[in-house]
Design an enzyme around this catalytic site. Structure first.
Site, short mmCIF file in Angstrom:
data_model
loop_
_atom_site.label_atom_id
_atom_site.label_comp_id
_atom_site.label_asym_id
_atom_site.label_seq_id
_atom_site.Cartn_x
_atom_site.Cartn_y
_atom_site.Cartn_z
N LEU A 108 0.84 -1.18 0.00
CA LEU A 108 0.00 0.00 0.00
C LEU A 108 0.88 1.24 0.00
CD1 LEU A 108 -2.64 -0.99 2.74
CD2 LEU A 108 -2.85 -1.24 0.25
N ASP A 109 0.41 2.29 -0.65
CA ASP A 109 1.13 3.55 -0.63
C ASP A 109 1.26 4.04 0.81
OD1 ASP A 109 1.16 3.46 -3.39
OD2 ASP A 109 -0.61 4.72 -3.60
N ARG A 110 2.23 4.90 1.05
CA ARG A 110 2.48 5.40 2.40
C ARG A 110 1.22 6.01 3.02
NH1 ARG A 110 4.25 10.51 4.34
NH2 ARG A 110 5.31 10.35 6.35
#
Length: 285
Positions: A128-130
């Site tokens: 997942l993106d940050r």
């Protein structure tokens, strides 16, 4: 990994037995040449004929992970002998990068594995993106990572709050590529890789819409790029056209993962509730 031959599998060849369990020819070769395949404790040829009750152990040498263990408060949603599913908070990186060497989810998982005496590499099955919160799966063994990524990928569902009023449901089938002169940003481009995003509106107002999103592919920033492209960027996603006036990260949450466990032979579905910052955003509808 340990497998037991069932009564209805009498006379099956070991290689075929493994193929029936979801092992590819490539993965079987990896176990054959880099590890060990034991039947009842004895190293065996893949052409061996199996009998009910035979115990098969698949062993690969594990090198020490180069990820430094760090004690973090992990929100563990599911665990068995093969996988660990953790609820990632927003603004935490999944895996160390040049910019983020510590404080990542992988650092916390490395500590958790160390405390349990588990010598396993850190293998995130999904990322997942940050700024995206939600469920991340870590495979404890190579087979499970390969199985959940390649053989029978997981069903991934997300909640997203986007700008503007949307209605009904839809399917976005548009290729995505890296944006020129950018190491981070992506864009819709005919030269890109195919990407498919399905969405359904749960709730909407003139200002915002809450969507359930299901992806069929896993391109970098896929949901963010697709929704921005159709004129409804995710609230808080400053990279793709929104502002952070209402929430200090993109309002995107991976809330459900569903997959068929190849060893337990059952469907597993894990849920993560909406975090508080997105719940607060919904009060503005």
């Amino acid at each position: 990994m340990r497998l037991v031959v069932g009564e209805n599998e009498k006379g099956v060849i070991l290689e075929n037995f493994l193929r029936n369990k979801g092992f590819s020819k490539r993965l079987i070769r990896i176990y054959k040449w880099q590890g060990e395949i034991l039947v009842n404790g004895i190293k065996s040829n893949v052409k061996r004929i199996l009998q009910p009750g035979d115990v098969i152990d698949l062993i690969l040498p594990e090198n020490d992970s180069n990820i430094a263990p760090e004690k973090l408060d992990l929100d563990i949603c599911y665990e068995d002998e093969e996988i660990l599913i953790v609820n990632k908070p927003a603004n935490m990186v999944v895996h160390p990068t040049k910019r983020y060497q510590s404080g990542t989810l992988a650092n916390g998982v490395a500590w958790y594995f160390k405390e349990k005496g588990l010598k396993a590499l850190i293998r995130p099955v999904n990322r997942l993106d940050r700024g995206t919160s939600g469920l991340v799966v870590f495979a404890k063994r190579p087979f499970m990572q390969y199985y959940l990524q390649i053989i029978k990928p997981m069903t991934k569902l997300y909640f997203a709050v986007v700008e503007g009023k949307m209605e009904g449901e839809g399917r976005i089938d548009l290729p995505i590529s890296r944006k020129p002169q950018s190491g981070i940003e992506r864009m819709v481009s005919e030269e890109g890789d195919r990407a498919i995003t399905n969405y359904k509106v749960v709730k909407s107002s003139k200002r915002f819409s809450l969507l359930k999103v299901k992806i069929e592919t896993g391109r970098t920033h896929q949901i963010r790029v697709h929704l921005s492209h159709i004129g409804h960027p995710i609230v808080g996603d400053t990279l793709y056209g929104s502002s952070d006036d209402y929430i200090k990260r993109q309002a995107l949450h991976a809330y459900r993962l569903t997959f068929v466990h190849p060893l337990e032979e059952k469907s597993i579905s894990v849920y993560s509730p909406l975090p508080q910052d997105i719940q607060n955003l919904l009060k503005l509808f």
